[in-house]
Motif scaffolding. Structure first.
Motif, PDB file in Angstrom:
ATOM      1  N   LEU A  47       1.778  -6.187  -3.310  1.00 34.55           N
ATOM      2  CA  LEU A  47       0.837  -6.545  -2.260  1.00 34.55           C
ATOM      3  C   LEU A  47       0.221  -5.278  -1.697  1.00 34.55           C
ATOM      4  N   TYR A  74       7.090 -11.937   2.320  1.00 33.48           N
ATOM      5  CA  TYR A  74       6.780 -10.990   1.251  1.00 33.48           C
ATOM      6  C   TYR A  74       7.810 -10.955   0.131  1.00 33.48           C
ATOM      7  N   THR A  79       5.076  -3.624  -0.792  1.00 31.58           N
ATOM      8  CA  THR A  79       3.838  -3.779  -0.041  1.00 31.58           C
ATOM      9  C   THR A  79       3.293  -2.391   0.260  1.00 31.58           C
TER      10      THR A  79
END
Length: 185
Positions: A47, A74, A79
């Motif tokens: 992400l 998530y 991320t």
């Protein structure tokens, strides 16, 4: 082959957040009819988001105070947050701060993604930087039945129809779902 996907919700008139950088307008829409996965890109293994998006999620979901909620949103996916500042990280979250132009960070993103896709969660200007770098492969939009008076634009770039190919369009309850392939220059 790894694809880079900008997938987001938007108002009818092209705003992804209101003037206060809030998404409250989105969560006020009746979600019946949305699939359980909420139309999120399933093949994403990495992400990417800007600092405004990251800070909003931290604040709105109280992720620093309740770090176990991070996994709900998530999972264990890395991320990457584009920022020039030092920001807090929820305990146990795989957050990696990066800065600089998108082309310089791309090798790091692709290496982390492996065979999976890279999901640009937000914001629109960051997605535009991927577009500018010739690295954006797909745009997925979940259009909410809301019109806003201003805020963060969906994609603050000019992108002509000769660069977009409609892949799918569908209705899910109150939402319209559009997916476009971004054609190379």
């Amino acid at each position: 082959m790894t694809r880079i996907i900008f997938d987001t919700a938007t108002s009818l008139n092209g705003w992804i957040a209101d003037e206060a950088n809030s998404l409250e307008w989105l969560f006020a829409v009746d979600e019946s009819g949305l699939p359980q996965d909420r139309l999120l890109p399933g093949g994403a293994t990495v992400l990417v988001e800007g600092s405004t998006t990251y800070e909003w999620v931290l604040r709105e979901e109280a992720l620093l105070e309740q770090p176990t909620k991070w996994q709900e949103f998530y999972g264990h996916k890395p991320t990457f947050v584009f920022t020039t500042r030092t920001l807090p990280v929820p305990d146990g979250a795989d957050v990696r701060f990066v800065s600089g132009p998108v082309p310089e960070v791309l090798p790091q993103l692709r290496a982390a993604a492996g065979d999976g896709d890279i999901w640009v969660v937000g914001g629109g200007d960051l997605a535009g930087q991927f577009l500018d770098a010739g690295a954006l492969d797909q745009i997925g939009l979940t259009v909410a039945p809301v019109a806003l008076t201003g805020g963060a634009p969906l994609l603050p770039r000019r992108l002509e129809s000769d660069r977009l190919r409609l892949v799918s369009a569908a209705a899910y309850g109150q939402f319209a779902r559009l997916v476009y392939e971004v054609l190379p220059l």
